[in-house]
Design an enzyme around this catalytic site. Sequence first.
Site, PDB file in Angstrom:
ATOM      1  N   ARG A  12       0.846  -1.206   0.000  1.00 33.25           N
ATOM      2  CA  ARG A  12       0.000   0.000   0.000  1.00 33.25           C
ATOM      3  C   ARG A  12       0.885   1.262   0.000  1.00 33.25           C
ATOM      4  O   ARG A  12       0.985   1.971  -0.995  1.00 33.25           O
ATOM      5  CB  ARG A  12      -0.928  -0.009   1.231  1.00 33.25           C
ATOM      6  CG  ARG A  12      -2.143   0.916   1.103  1.00 33.25           C
ATOM      7  CD  ARG A  12      -1.838   2.367   1.386  1.00 33.25           C
ATOM      8  NE  ARG A  12      -1.335   2.579   2.738  1.00 33.25           N
ATOM      9  CZ  ARG A  12      -0.800   3.714   3.142  1.00 33.25           C
ATOM     10  NH1 ARG A  12      -0.707   4.738   2.325  1.00 33.25           N
ATOM     11  NH2 ARG A  12      -0.335   3.827   4.369  1.00 33.25           N
ATOM     12  N   ASP A  13       1.567   1.511   1.105  1.00 39.63           N
ATOM     13  CA  ASP A  13       2.338   2.747   1.250  1.00 39.63           C
ATOM     14  C   ASP A  13       3.467   2.815   0.221  1.00 39.63           C
ATOM     15  O   ASP A  13       3.768   3.874  -0.336  1.00 39.63           O
ATOM     16  CB  ASP A  13       2.914   2.814   2.669  1.00 39.63           C
ATOM     17  CG  ASP A  13       3.126   4.235   3.149  1.00 39.63           C
ATOM     18  OD1 ASP A  13       3.180   5.154   2.314  1.00 39.63           O
ATOM     19  OD2 ASP A  13       3.265   4.437   4.373  1.00 39.63           O
ATOM     20  N   HIS A 202       4.035   3.925  12.940  1.00 41.48           N
ATOM     21  CA  HIS A 202       4.217   3.916  11.475  1.00 41.48           C
ATOM     22  C   HIS A 202       5.304   4.943  11.166  1.00 41.48           C
ATOM     23  O   HIS A 202       5.066   6.145  11.225  1.00 41.48           O
ATOM     24  CB  HIS A 202       2.888   4.278  10.805  1.00 41.48           C
ATOM     25  CG  HIS A 202       2.966   4.368   9.310  1.00 41.48           C
ATOM     26  ND1 HIS A 202       2.466   3.390   8.483  1.00 41.48           N
ATOM     27  CD2 HIS A 202       3.478   5.319   8.491  1.00 41.48           C
ATOM     28  CE1 HIS A 202       2.665   3.743   7.221  1.00 41.48           C
ATOM     29  NE2 HIS A 202       3.274   4.908   7.192  1.00 41.48           N
ATOM     30  N   HIS A 204       8.726   6.492   8.964  1.00 40.55           N
ATOM     31  CA  HIS A 204       9.419   6.589   7.675  1.00 40.55           C
ATOM     32  C   HIS A 204      10.892   6.868   7.923  1.00 40.55           C
ATOM     33  O   HIS A 204      11.275   7.449   8.941  1.00 40.55           O
ATOM     34  CB  HIS A 204       8.787   7.683   6.815  1.00 40.55           C
ATOM     35  CG  HIS A 204       7.539   7.227   6.123  1.00 40.55           C
ATOM     36  ND1 HIS A 204       7.396   7.205   4.757  1.00 40.55           N
ATOM     37  CD2 HIS A 204       6.366   6.739   6.621  1.00 40.55           C
ATOM     38  CE1 HIS A 204       6.192   6.739   4.439  1.00 40.55           C
ATOM     39  NE2 HIS A 204       5.545   6.462   5.542  1.00 40.55           N
ATOM     40  N   CYS A 235       9.667   9.306  -0.949  1.00 40.21           N
ATOM     41  CA  CYS A 235       8.821  10.387  -0.482  1.00 40.21           C
ATOM     42  C   CYS A 235       8.799  11.418  -1.590  1.00 40.21           C
ATOM     43  O   CYS A 235       9.841  11.903  -2.012  1.00 40.21           O
ATOM     44  CB  CYS A 235       9.385  10.979   0.802  1.00 40.21           C
ATOM     45  SG  CYS A 235       8.600  12.512   1.290  1.00 40.21           S
ATOM     46  N   ASN A 244       9.180   4.002   3.955  1.00 42.03           N
ATOM     47  CA  ASN A 244       8.949   3.499   5.311  1.00 42.03           C
ATOM     48  C   ASN A 244      10.226   2.915   5.893  1.00 42.03           C
ATOM     49  O   ASN A 244      11.182   2.619   5.169  1.00 42.03           O
ATOM     50  CB  ASN A 244       7.891   2.385   5.280  1.00 42.03           C
ATOM     51  CG  ASN A 244       6.525   2.905   4.903  1.00 42.03           C
ATOM     52  OD1 ASN A 244       6.232   3.061   3.734  1.00 42.03           O
ATOM     53  ND2 ASN A 244       5.713   3.195   5.883  1.00 42.03           N
TER      54      ASN A 244
HETATM   55 ZN   LIG Z   1       3.473   6.072   5.489  1.00 43.55          ZN
END
Ligand SMILES: [Zn+2]
Length: 301
Positions: A12-13, A202, A204, A235, A244
């Site tokens: 997902r991320d 969560h 990064h 990013c 992440n």
């Molecule tokens: Zn994230």
Amino acid sequence: MRQIHIREVGPRDGLQNAHQQMPTATKKAWISAIAQAGVAEIEVGSFVPPKLIPAMADTAEIVAHALGIPGLEVVALAPNLKGFERALAAGAHKVTFPVSASRKHSESNVRMTPEQMVEEVRKCAAHPHPGVIVEGAVSTAFGCTMQGAVPEDDVVRIAAALAEFCDHVSLADTVGYANPAQIRRVFARVRREIGGKLRTAHLHNTRGLGLANALAAYEEGVRHFDSSMGGLGGCPFAPGASGNVITEDLVFMFESMGLSTGVDMAKLLEARKLMVAALPEEPVYGHMALAGLPKGFRAAA
Ligand SMILES: [Zn+2]
């Protein structure tokens, strides 16, 4: 016995921020390989409008595939009631709702204030969802590329509001601004407000502090961590920066500390190969994959 719970969020991320799209069949094989390595929870996609994020257009099909993997907790992201309904129809076990603590980020991203977004999640949580876990994720909780500093009071207030109707709450360093002292302080403050409902960190690795921040969260009592294989995703605001916290490195850190993650490193690196082959132009990161396990390494029992 698993002492640390790692949730892989790469599908997902990671993929949502990747420059290349991973074909649906490859996504399925990758998710199966991650689960095969012992990862018990995977955020497999998000139910956002496909026009907005084409990489997530196949999420319902991906959820259906993931539901066939025995013992796997299947998580999907939803930004609103429409997304929640799609997630429920697909059969996700858990749905995570992002609420940005940064006013600027929230207003530009979803055209709602953080308070309005909390109300949107409240509406979703009031919608019948038998057996499905609802998670409130406080994003940009440690800083924001648009607003800069995010007041800790705002983070505590939003987390407390979400805890009224969510099963779990997570805190996200969405853009990699956090430092370990801040992580300890904010997690401790939120824990004082909402106790055991505070669950996941969560983090990064945008500025290289991902593992240091994970360790700080661990020392503050956190046992659930999000991470992505190969630090996938990057990013959009920091070219050349990883995304992440890197799953392989996070597993290595905890296992070498004697804390069991339930994850098999060799199998995890196999799953990584599959991902790297499928996304040849995507930058991937990770010290473990480069250096390999140290001589005499023993995984936690
Ligand atoms: Zn994230």
